[in-house]
Design a protein around this motif. Structure first.
Motif, short mmCIF file in Angstrom:
data_model
loop_
_atom_site.label_atom_id
_atom_site.label_comp_id
_atom_site.label_asym_id
_atom_site.label_seq_id
_atom_site.Cartn_x
_atom_site.Cartn_y
_atom_site.Cartn_z
N GLN A 231 0.81 -1.21 0.00
CA GLN A 231 0.00 0.00 0.00
C GLN A 231 0.85 1.26 0.00
O GLN A 231 0.42 2.32 0.45
CB GLN A 231 -0.96 0.02 1.21
CG GLN A 231 -1.94 -1.12 1.18
CD GLN A 231 -3.37 -0.66 0.96
OE1 GLN A 231 -3.65 0.49 0.72
NE2 GLN A 231 -4.28 -1.60 1.01
N CYS B 108 -10.91 7.21 1.15
CA CYS B 108 -10.99 6.14 0.17
C CYS B 108 -12.46 5.76 0.10
O CYS B 108 -12.99 5.16 1.03
CB CYS B 108 -10.16 4.92 0.57
SG CYS B 108 -10.46 3.52 -0.54
N SER C 289 -10.66 1.31 1.91
CA SER C 289 -9.89 1.94 2.98
C SER C 289 -8.44 2.06 2.55
O SER C 289 -7.54 1.91 3.37
CB SER C 289 -9.98 1.09 4.24
OG SER C 289 -9.63 -0.24 3.91
N CYS C 290 -8.17 2.33 1.28
CA CYS C 290 -6.79 2.47 0.81
C CYS C 290 -6.15 3.62 1.57
O CYS C 290 -6.77 4.66 1.81
CB CYS C 290 -6.79 2.73 -0.69
SG CYS C 290 -7.51 1.34 -1.60
N TYR C 291 -4.90 3.44 1.91
CA TYR C 291 -4.25 4.31 2.89
C TYR C 291 -2.75 4.07 2.76
O TYR C 291 -2.34 2.94 2.45
CB TYR C 291 -4.75 3.84 4.26
CG TYR C 291 -4.52 4.67 5.48
CD1 TYR C 291 -5.21 5.86 5.68
CD2 TYR C 291 -3.64 4.24 6.47
CE1 TYR C 291 -5.05 6.59 6.85
CE2 TYR C 291 -3.48 4.96 7.65
CZ TYR C 291 -4.19 6.14 7.83
OH TYR C 291 -4.03 6.85 8.99
N ARG D 142 -16.46 7.88 4.76
CA ARG D 142 -16.23 7.62 3.33
C ARG D 142 -17.29 8.28 2.46
O ARG D 142 -17.01 8.73 1.36
CB ARG D 142 -16.17 6.11 3.10
CG ARG D 142 -14.87 5.50 3.67
CD ARG D 142 -14.93 3.98 3.79
NE ARG D 142 -15.43 3.39 2.59
CZ ARG D 142 -16.34 2.42 2.54
NH1 ARG D 142 -16.85 1.95 3.65
NH2 ARG D 142 -16.74 1.94 1.40
N ASP E 240 -9.41 11.10 -3.49
CA ASP E 240 -9.96 9.76 -3.29
C ASP E 240 -8.88 8.72 -3.60
O ASP E 240 -8.48 8.55 -4.74
CB ASP E 240 -11.18 9.57 -4.22
CG ASP E 240 -12.00 8.34 -3.84
OD1 ASP E 240 -11.61 7.63 -2.89
OD2 ASP E 240 -13.03 8.09 -4.50
N SER E 241 -8.42 8.06 -2.55
CA SER E 241 -7.36 7.05 -2.72
C SER E 241 -7.89 5.86 -3.50
O SER E 241 -9.08 5.57 -3.48
CB SER E 241 -6.90 6.52 -1.36
OG SER E 241 -6.65 7.58 -0.49
N THR E 242 -6.99 5.17 -4.13
CA THR E 242 -7.36 3.94 -4.81
C THR E 242 -6.32 2.89 -4.43
O THR E 242 -5.37 3.17 -3.72
CB THR E 242 -7.31 4.10 -6.34
OG1 THR E 242 -5.95 4.31 -6.72
CG2 THR E 242 -8.17 5.26 -6.79
N ARG F 179 -2.00 6.45 -3.33
CA ARG F 179 -2.36 6.83 -1.97
C ARG F 179 -1.70 8.16 -1.63
O ARG F 179 -0.61 8.45 -2.11
CB ARG F 179 -1.95 5.75 -0.99
CG ARG F 179 -2.69 4.47 -1.30
CD ARG F 179 -2.15 3.30 -0.55
NE ARG F 179 -2.64 2.09 -1.19
CZ ARG F 179 -2.00 1.47 -2.16
NH1 ARG F 179 -0.84 1.91 -2.59
NH2 ARG F 179 -2.52 0.39 -2.70
#
Lengths: 104, 208
Positions: free
Chosen positions: B89, B108, B112-114, B132, B160-162, B166
């Motif tokens: 990640q 995300c 919950s991409c982080y 979210r 917006d993370s994917t 990140r």
């Protein structure tokens, strides 16, 4: 401040299922975007009936996704997993408190 | 050894999901697909070694070293990898800088991409449906819930993370922190300030 050290994992099984997934990914059994998209779909489905709080329900969705995911990849059959789960339950119930729990 | 409490003659039965995880572990171990010892190493790493201190280190250095900051904004993945922060990640990290004009905030919406190598495992609220869903729709209201009120003319940008990209927010350097060394600066950088739901801590004794 909100930076107080929250426990990283609130239940031991949260840590276990997390580590299991990371390990399988690192070993090359699937790539992370594929996992994330399946997990996202489970969160979305589970979030339809109630608002998920990101705690236990988050890891419940994680486990549910992993079970389906591993079955779809022929890595762990759902029926085998259910049988093994029951075998562990029997092992716990038949092991005296304090003794190490092992499968027959 | 027999237990002396008649109410607990057998071992405490773990909850259902714990048994299911154990079942997966047993099956995959027997198939030779996983190494149980590796699981313990992963857990130890995330519980004890990886956390927001890593991100704070990066931010403190960016505050102290303009050339570093330029490089970080250009190619965060390469720069933080050189500091030893890489891994799951963290394959493609992007740093975004807060200024008087722009406040950045990360979410995300998918799951919950982080940026794990920099911030560790996300807190519960980051993974909640409430955050979210609302972070994109009404970021200022979410910020208010976190006790952050921005000037009217500061724009809020939500990232917006994917699973591929990140983000790390570089919070604004607090007033009165001139001359502080990297270690002292690190203590001002909170986890939330690097997600964009908080600000860096004020320097004691300085006007906010």
């Amino acid at each position: 401040m909100t930076d107080a050290p929250d426990p990283v994992f609130t239940e031991p099984w949260h840590a276990q299922v997390f580590a299991l997934t990371v390990h399988l990914n690192e070993a090359g059994h699937f790539d992370w975007p594929e996992w994330a998209s399946c997990f996202g779909a489970t969160l979305k489905k589970n979030g339809l009936s109630k608002e998920l709080d990101g705690g236990d329900d988050y890891f419940t969705a994680w486990l549910e996704t992993l079970e389906q995911f591993l079955a779809s990849k022929d890595l762990a059959d759902l029926r085998d997993v259910a049988e093994m789960r029951n075998a562990w339950e029997r092992a716990y119930l038949s092991t005296p408190h304090g003794a190490p729990v092992t499968l027959e | 050894m027999p237990h002396d409490d008649p109410d607990h003659p057998h071992s405490l039965l773990p909850p259902d999901p714990a048994l299911r995880v154990k079942a997966l572990e047993t099956i995959l171990t027997r198939k030779g697909l996983i190494d149980p010892a590796a699981l313990d190493v992963i857990i130890d790493t995330y519980e004890n070694k990886i956390g927001p201190r890593n991100g704070a280190h990066v931010v403190a250095r960016a505050w102290s070293d303009p050339a570093f900051k330029t490089a970080l904004l250009e190619d965060a993945t390469a720069v933080v990898s050189e500091m030893g922060y890489y891994g799951r990640q963290g394959e493609h990290m992007v740093a975004v800088e807060n200024t008087a004009d722009v406040h950045n905030m990360v979410v995300c919406t998918l799951c919950s991409c982080y940026p794990w190598p920099l911030l560790g495992i996300p807190p519960g609220w980051y993974k909640s449906d409430a955050y979210r869903a609302r972070a994109v729709r009404e970021p200022r209201a979410v910020l208010a819930d976190f006790g952050v009120t921005l000037p009217e003319d500061t724009a809020v940008r939500v990232w917006d993370s994917t699973a591929e990209v990140r983000y790390l927010v570089i919070p604004e350097r607090p007033a009165g922190s001139d001359g502080m060394d990297e270690a002292a600066l690190m203590d001002l950088v909170t986890r939330d300030s690097m997600i964009g739901t908080g600000l860096a801590l004020p320097v004691e004794g300085s006007a906010p």
